[in-house]
Design a protein around this motif. Sequence first.
Motif, PDB file in Angstrom:
ATOM      1  N   LEU A 129      50.990  26.588  33.133  1.00  0.00           N
ATOM      2  CA  LEU A 129      51.721  26.846  32.211  1.00  0.00           C
ATOM      3  C   LEU A 129      51.863  28.589  31.979  1.00  0.00           C
ATOM      4  O   LEU A 129      50.766  29.133  31.679  1.00  0.00           O
ATOM      5  CB  LEU A 129      51.439  26.226  30.861  1.00  0.00           C
ATOM      6  N   THR A 130      53.094  29.110  32.249  1.00  0.00           N
ATOM      7  CA  THR A 130      53.193  30.550  32.100  1.00  0.00           C
ATOM      8  C   THR A 130      53.820  30.735  30.750  1.00  0.00           C
ATOM      9  O   THR A 130      55.265  30.257  30.479  1.00  0.00           O
ATOM     10  CB  THR A 130      53.935  31.069  33.292  1.00  0.00           C
ATOM     11  N   VAL A 131      53.440  31.429  29.998  1.00  0.00           N
ATOM     12  CA  VAL A 131      54.203  31.800  28.718  1.00  0.00           C
ATOM     13  C   VAL A 131      54.028  33.395  28.635  1.00  0.00           C
ATOM     14  O   VAL A 131      52.936  34.243  28.965  1.00  0.00           O
ATOM     15  CB  VAL A 131      53.325  31.287  27.447  1.00  0.00           C
TER      16      VAL A 131
ATOM     17  N   GLY B  82      36.144  23.183  32.959  1.00  0.00           N
ATOM     18  CA  GLY B  82      36.840  21.976  33.482  1.00  0.00           C
ATOM     19  C   GLY B  82      38.195  22.449  34.343  1.00  0.00           C
ATOM     20  O   GLY B  82      38.742  23.351  33.815  1.00  0.00           O
ATOM     21  N   MET B  83      38.564  21.354  35.023  1.00  0.00           N
ATOM     22  CA  MET B  83      40.046  21.724  35.592  1.00  0.00           C
ATOM     23  C   MET B  83      41.087  21.676  34.619  1.00  0.00           C
ATOM     24  O   MET B  83      40.997  20.659  33.777  1.00  0.00           O
ATOM     25  CB  MET B  83      40.394  20.712  36.812  1.00  0.00           C
ATOM     26  N   ARG B  84      41.905  22.737  34.759  1.00  0.00           N
ATOM     27  CA  ARG B  84      43.039  22.695  33.629  1.00  0.00           C
ATOM     28  C   ARG B  84      42.710  22.640  32.268  1.00  0.00           C
ATOM     29  O   ARG B  84      43.109  22.090  31.302  1.00  0.00           O
ATOM     30  CB  ARG B  84      43.915  21.391  33.727  1.00  0.00           C
ATOM     31  N   LYS B  85      41.460  23.495  32.054  1.00  0.00           N
ATOM     32  CA  LYS B  85      40.971  23.444  30.439  1.00  0.00           C
ATOM     33  C   LYS B  85      40.670  25.034  30.431  1.00  0.00           C
ATOM     34  O   LYS B  85      40.271  25.372  29.264  1.00  0.00           O
ATOM     35  CB  LYS B  85      39.374  22.709  30.539  1.00  0.00           C
ATOM     36  N   VAL B  86      41.161  25.927  31.378  1.00  0.00           N
ATOM     37  CA  VAL B  86      40.806  27.228  31.151  1.00  0.00           C
ATOM     38  C   VAL B  86      42.258  28.026  31.188  1.00  0.00           C
ATOM     39  O   VAL B  86      43.176  27.710  31.742  1.00  0.00           O
ATOM     40  CB  VAL B  86      39.823  27.722  32.151  1.00  0.00           C
ATOM     41  N   SER B  87      42.471  29.033  30.230  1.00  0.00           N
ATOM     42  CA  SER B  87      43.447  29.620  29.922  1.00  0.00           C
ATOM     43  C   SER B  87      43.117  31.416  30.179  1.00  0.00           C
ATOM     44  O   SER B  87      42.182  31.687  29.604  1.00  0.00           O
ATOM     45  CB  SER B  87      44.115  29.536  28.496  1.00  0.00           C
ATOM     46  N   VAL B  88      44.049  32.022  30.910  1.00  0.00           N
ATOM     47  CA  VAL B  88      43.753  33.469  31.133  1.00  0.00           C
ATOM     48  C   VAL B  88      44.869  34.406  30.786  1.00  0.00           C
ATOM     49  O   VAL B  88      45.869  33.771  30.429  1.00  0.00           O
ATOM     50  CB  VAL B  88      43.393  33.630  32.636  1.00  0.00           C
ATOM     51  N   ILE B  89      44.642  35.616  30.729  1.00  0.00           N
ATOM     52  CA  ILE B  89      45.586  36.615  30.480  1.00  0.00           C
ATOM     53  C   ILE B  89      45.911  37.460  31.703  1.00  0.00           C
ATOM     54  O   ILE B  89      45.148  37.566  32.570  1.00  0.00           O
ATOM     55  CB  ILE B  89      45.393  37.529  29.284  1.00  0.00           C
TER      56      ILE B  89
ATOM     57  N   GLY C 132      50.458  31.608  40.623  1.00  0.00           N
ATOM     58  CA  GLY C 132      50.173  30.654  41.633  1.00  0.00           C
ATOM     59  C   GLY C 132      48.693  30.523  42.174  1.00  0.00           C
ATOM     60  O   GLY C 132      48.329  29.495  42.387  1.00  0.00           O
ATOM     61  N   ASP C 133      48.230  31.774  42.469  1.00  0.00           N
ATOM     62  CA  ASP C 133      46.912  31.675  42.556  1.00  0.00           C
ATOM     63  C   ASP C 133      45.917  31.207  41.730  1.00  0.00           C
ATOM     64  O   ASP C 133      44.839  30.406  41.830  1.00  0.00           O
ATOM     65  CB  ASP C 133      46.144  33.038  42.823  1.00  0.00           C
ATOM     66  N   TYR C 134      46.206  31.428  40.379  1.00  0.00           N
ATOM     67  CA  TYR C 134      45.395  30.592  39.327  1.00  0.00           C
ATOM     68  C   TYR C 134      45.543  29.208  39.127  1.00  0.00           C
ATOM     69  O   TYR C 134      44.610  28.253  38.874  1.00  0.00           O
ATOM     70  CB  TYR C 134      45.672  31.600  38.068  1.00  0.00           C
ATOM     71  N   GLU C 135      46.444  28.764  39.394  1.00  0.00           N
ATOM     72  CA  GLU C 135      46.950  27.520  39.319  1.00  0.00           C
ATOM     73  C   GLU C 135      46.262  26.900  40.465  1.00  0.00           C
ATOM     74  O   GLU C 135      45.661  25.457  40.167  1.00  0.00           O
ATOM     75  CB  GLU C 135      48.671  27.390  39.843  1.00  0.00           C
ATOM     76  N   ARG C 136      46.095  27.213  41.545  1.00  0.00           N
ATOM     77  CA  ARG C 136      45.577  26.538  42.669  1.00  0.00           C
ATOM     78  C   ARG C 136      43.965  26.557  42.505  1.00  0.00           C
ATOM     79  O   ARG C 136      43.420  25.789  42.993  1.00  0.00           O
ATOM     80  CB  ARG C 136      45.534  27.558  43.899  1.00  0.00           C
ATOM     81  N   ILE C 137      43.444  27.223  41.736  1.00  0.00           N
ATOM     82  CA  ILE C 137      42.012  27.370  41.347  1.00  0.00           C
ATOM     83  C   ILE C 137      41.766  26.345  40.512  1.00  0.00           C
ATOM     84  O   ILE C 137      40.712  25.673  40.170  1.00  0.00           O
ATOM     85  CB  ILE C 137      41.441  28.714  40.954  1.00  0.00           C
TER      86      ILE C 137
ATOM     87  N   ILE D 138      43.422  26.816  36.902  1.00  0.00           N
ATOM     88  CA  ILE D 138      43.547  27.421  35.768  1.00  0.00           C
ATOM     89  C   ILE D 138      44.856  26.592  34.791  1.00  0.00           C
ATOM     90  O   ILE D 138      45.917  26.422  35.602  1.00  0.00           O
ATOM     91  CB  ILE D 138      44.011  28.650  35.534  1.00  0.00           C
ATOM     92  N   ALA D 139      44.902  26.386  33.470  1.00  0.00           N
ATOM     93  CA  ALA D 139      45.928  25.719  32.866  1.00  0.00           C
ATOM     94  C   ALA D 139      46.978  26.476  32.392  1.00  0.00           C
ATOM     95  O   ALA D 139      48.142  26.241  32.467  1.00  0.00           O
ATOM     96  CB  ALA D 139      45.152  24.960  31.731  1.00  0.00           C
ATOM     97  N   ARG D 140      46.556  27.750  32.164  1.00  0.00           N
ATOM     98  CA  ARG D 140      47.805  28.636  31.410  1.00  0.00           C
ATOM     99  C   ARG D 140      47.422  29.907  31.541  1.00  0.00           C
ATOM    100  O   ARG D 140      46.137  30.484  31.717  1.00  0.00           O
ATOM    101  CB  ARG D 140      47.758  28.132  29.636  1.00  0.00           C
ATOM    102  N   ILE D 141      48.387  30.663  31.741  1.00  0.00           N
ATOM    103  CA  ILE D 141      48.620  32.264  31.841  1.00  0.00           C
ATOM    104  C   ILE D 141      49.408  32.920  30.661  1.00  0.00           C
ATOM    105  O   ILE D 141      50.591  32.471  30.634  1.00  0.00           O
ATOM    106  CB  ILE D 141      48.712  32.719  33.215  1.00  0.00           C
ATOM    107  N   SER D 142      48.983  33.869  30.014  1.00  0.00           N
ATOM    108  CA  SER D 142      49.644  34.374  28.864  1.00  0.00           C
ATOM    109  C   SER D 142      49.514  35.919  29.248  1.00  0.00           C
ATOM    110  O   SER D 142      48.822  36.300  30.246  1.00  0.00           O
ATOM    111  CB  SER D 142      49.511  33.974  27.686  1.00  0.00           C
ATOM    112  N   TYR D 143      50.443  36.686  28.520  1.00  0.00           N
ATOM    113  CA  TYR D 143      50.351  38.122  28.838  1.00  0.00           C
ATOM    114  C   TYR D 143      50.166  38.935  27.804  1.00  0.00           C
ATOM    115  O   TYR D 143      50.340  40.253  27.898  1.00  0.00           O
ATOM    116  CB  TYR D 143      51.792  38.469  29.592  1.00  0.00           C
ATOM    117  N   GLY D 144      49.809  38.403  26.532  1.00  0.00           N
ATOM    118  CA  GLY D 144      49.341  39.183  25.427  1.00  0.00           C
ATOM    119  C   GLY D 144      50.451  40.364  24.864  1.00  0.00           C
ATOM    120  O   GLY D 144      51.648  40.191  24.804  1.00  0.00           O
TER     121      GLY D 144
END
Length: 270
Positions: free
Chosen positions: A33-35, A209-216, A225-230, A232-238
């Motif tokens: 999820l990209t926000v 856990g898979m799809r339980k971690v969110s990053v910025i 896409g690289d985070y997705e393959r690892i 990661i559930a979500r990336i936001s940009y603050g």
Amino acid sequence: MTSHDSQQTHTTHELIHDRADALLALHKAPEILTVVNVWDVASASVIADLPETKALATASHGIAAAYGYEDGERIPLELMIEAVGRIALSTSLPVSADLEGGYGDAGETVRRAIGVGVVGANIEDQMRPHIESVENVAEVMKAAEAEGVRFVLNARTDALIRRGDRPLDEAIEDAIERGRAYLDAGAACVFVPGLIDRPTAERLVEGIGMRKVSVIGVPGSLAPGDYERIGIARISYGPWPQRVALTALQESALTLYAGGFLPEGTQTLT
């Protein structure tokens, strides 16, 4: 003429349950999820108009700056709730709000956010003692349950960005321990801000856990896409989208002062 408050109440009662369910499903989906964070109705409308946008998220820094405050709960809670409520009212998409550390009462703050149509939030642990931080998460989920909403809490741990002189390995293990506890207390996801490289992302996903971690996303971050393959559930940009917008504004002003023209393709807001 219908007032803003009555419109907001109507929208909340009509849509909040569906929006909460939709936001939760987006966090569980195999696609990341990209926000792109927004800070007012104008920025929310521009981002919401893009077909790729599935949900909106606010940035506390951006909203505070728009009102002339520094970040860090300096903006009065009433203004923050009004701002996120206006954004939620402006869109049919689910909205997650950055509510910092909860303004002294995370449960009550989330209850108020739900009341204006918000269906998810970031709440920071600010490296409070472990037990206190877990209790904070539990209070948020208890408040959401009382409102009858499957609220999507993106529980933030500052274990990495506030690690100080601690070794990175120790900070990562702290983030994992806290993250697991926050999930057990009802959080949907664990937000670990900082410049997260591939080995750190892999360790966080393995530990939390898979799809339980969110990053910025920050300059130097991996591609979504690289985070997705690892996993990661979500990336936001603050605050970065607002900084991009303000940089473009300043550059356009310099062009105009020099006798130039508005950029080609400038969007017209209605």
